[in-house]
Design a protein around this motif. Structure first.
Motif: not given
Ligand code: ACM
Ligand code: ZN
Length: 539
Positions: A140-146, A211-222, A297-307
């Motif tokens: 896990f690298f965290g939001k600054d690295v991302v 390590g994990h991202y909160t939903q707020e952090e995800i929004k910030e990164i997106v 709700e967090l990722f507006p991209a019209p794609y979703f990866h399911i592995g």
């Protein structure tokens, strides 16, 4: 002069230089104002330079002009002695023009300070999908690295960030409805750090890891990514690579047995053989739909990866619930059960306006939804791909020999990455059915930012050119010559790329390649390269 990466489609050098004034007046038509702000922040980093808004194009030094004739990602950059003019039809093209200007101003050119050579550049990408994947489950690298990674992707005109947010070894995104994903699923007791073949306890670092991202952090990164013209596509790996979920919610597995978040890496053959979601349990689907609801709700991209990769079928073969689904739906076997599972998820994703992406194993089932996108990491040219493409299926090229950037350079050299040609199929589509290309950063053995960037650079330069530059303009010798000055630019940004001395020479030919995996060699390569870096003039 111009040492751009990726190489533009057309670049005509003209005589003379544009000299950046101390106060730069920038004009922008209203549709392109976003790119004007980007350029301001680039120019104002230069010593003694300040920007002002110009009210019209005539009184400006730099003008962004709307041109509806140009397609979305296209731009024309005209650099004359008096003025720089950027033509584009929207943010994407105008943004790429700013990144070209950034390289021109910041790279190590022969021209006097703050001068750039006059030129006419017409530019647009070859592929619409230009991506890097980051695995944050294993480390896990965290939001600054991302964010730093996103900055660097943007500079290379990459436009997709594929975020591998779950795997056996950890779940990394807050889901409010399922708090145990973080309480339990994001934590493990230790980390296996040796090659897959070495599974002894001495190969485990018993420092607890989380390590994990909160939903707020995800929004910030997106949002941060969107400002750099990058779409973020999340991946939740299923039905296999599901160990972290099963540790938190064991009832979603076929036998409901309690497990720990695994510390050992590896796929179907090398990892824990039975970690898979039960495909015959309605709670499994409810869980996945709920997770998709929150992530949509967090990722507006019209794609979703399911592995969808490396799914061991042992549990399904022995599970009455899974077997009942096979019988009830007259499915041929467990492979078709995975197809059934994938299609249920694909259908749900469609209700959210999203297309399913999966690793190429999703094509093992012949009934897979036609709108799905297969990301090829294995053989690449196989029967499933041929079958898929003739029916207009789409593929993202991530062939591991070329685009698995976690591999040592001695095993996957830079030239192989650069020379990989994605369009290998004889079908009518001008791009051969290939949506684009993606390099992957799996992180089983990458635990620091420094190591991550060592693996990525200068491979990112190579893949960006595969993704962007016309096939006939790609030339490895020319690329290597441009790379030298580009690496200086990276160094000035405190990125330590792998030294050019090692990326192609078979540096480790004398080191015994591990039987199962080359991890130990990778560590040796990294350490040796660091000392090489320390000795060379470019740190
Ligand atoms: C993969 O490398 N298992 C997609
Ligand atoms: Zn089952």
């Amino acid at each position: 002069m111009v040492k751009l990466i990726p190489l533009p489609v057309e670049c005509t050098i003209r005589s003379g230089f544009f000299k950046l004034p101390n106060v730069v007046r920038i004009y922008s038509d209203s549709d392109l104002c976003g790119a004007k702000s980007v350029l301001k922040s680039i120019l104002e980093k230069i010593d003694g330079v300040r920007c002002e808004d110009a009210l019209d194009s005539g009184s400006s030094h730099v003008a962004f002009c709307y041109d509806r004739e140009l397609s979305n990602e296209r731009y024309i950059l005209d650099i004359t002695e008096n003025k720089v003019i950027i033509n584009a039809s929207g943010f994407s093209g105008a943004f790429y023009a700013t990144q070209t200007l950034r390289q021109l101003f910041e790279s190590d050119s022969q021209s006097p300070l703050n001068n750039i050579q006059c030129a006419h550049i017409l530019d647009y990408p070859r592929y619409e999908w230009r991506s890097i994947m980051l695995d944050e489950s294993r480390h896990f690298f965290g939001k600054d690295v991302v964010k730093q990674l996103l900055d660097l992707l943007a500079m290379h005109k990459m436009n997709v960030f594929h975020w591998h947010l779950s795997d056996n070894e950890g779940w990394r995104v807050e889901i409010k409805k399922y708090p145990k994903l973080i309480e339990i699923g994001s934590k493990r007791r230790g980390t296996h750090f040796m090659a897959w073949g070495n599974r002894k306890d001495s190969a485990v670092d018993w420092t607890p890891y989380s390590g994990h991202y909160t939903q707020e952090e995800i929004k910030e990164i997106v949002q941060y990514a969107a400002e750099r013209n990058i779409m973020v596509v999340p991946e939740i790996d299923m039905p296999a690579h599901f160990g972290a979920v099963l540790a938190a919610y064991p009832e979603l597995g076929c036998r409901g047995v309690k497990i720990e978040v695994p510390i050992m890496h590896g796929g179907e053959k090398n990892g824990p053989a039975d970690l898979i979601a039960c495909a015959g349990n309605s709670d499994t689907y409810k869980f996945i739909y709920d997770v998709i609801d929150e992530l949509a709700e967090l990722f507006p991209a019209p794609y979703f990866h399911i592995g969808g990769d490396e799914a061991p079928k042992k549990e399904w073969k022995n599970c009455p619930k899974c077997q009942k689904v096979i019988n009830d739906n007259k499915l041929k076997d467990e492979e078709e059960l995975q197809g059934y599972f994938n299609n249920k998820i694909a259908l749900y994703l469609k209700t959210k306006g999203k297309r399913l992406i999966g690793w190429n194993e999703i094509l093992k089932s012949t009934s897979i939804d036609k709108d799905a996108i297969a990301q090829y990491w294995t053989l690449f040219r196989d029967k499933n791909a041929e079958r898929w493409l003739v029916t207009n299926g789409r593929i993202i090229a991530s062939k591991h020999q070329a685009f698995y950037f976690d591999m040592p350079y001695a095993v996957r050299n830079l030239k192989t990455t650069y020379k990989f040609e994605p369009s290998q199929y004889k079908i009518k589509d001008p791009n051969g059915g290939i949506l684009g290309v993606e390099g992957t950063l799996w992180t089983e053995w990458i635990s620091t930012k420094e190591r991550l960037f060592f693996q990525l650079f200068p491979r990112l330069e190579a893949i960006s050119e595969v993704a962007w530059t016309p096939r006939e303009k790609r030339n490895y010798a020319d690329f290597r010559s441009r790379l030298k000055s580009f690496i200086k630019l990276l160094s000035s940004m405190n990125i330590r790329p792998a030294p050019l001395e090692i990326v192609d020479t078979g540096f480790l030919r004398s080191v015994k390649i591990g039987k199962i995996f080359h991890l130990n060699d990778a560590h040796i390569e990294y350490k040796s390269a660091l000392s090489l870096n320390a000795d060379s003039e470019t740190p």
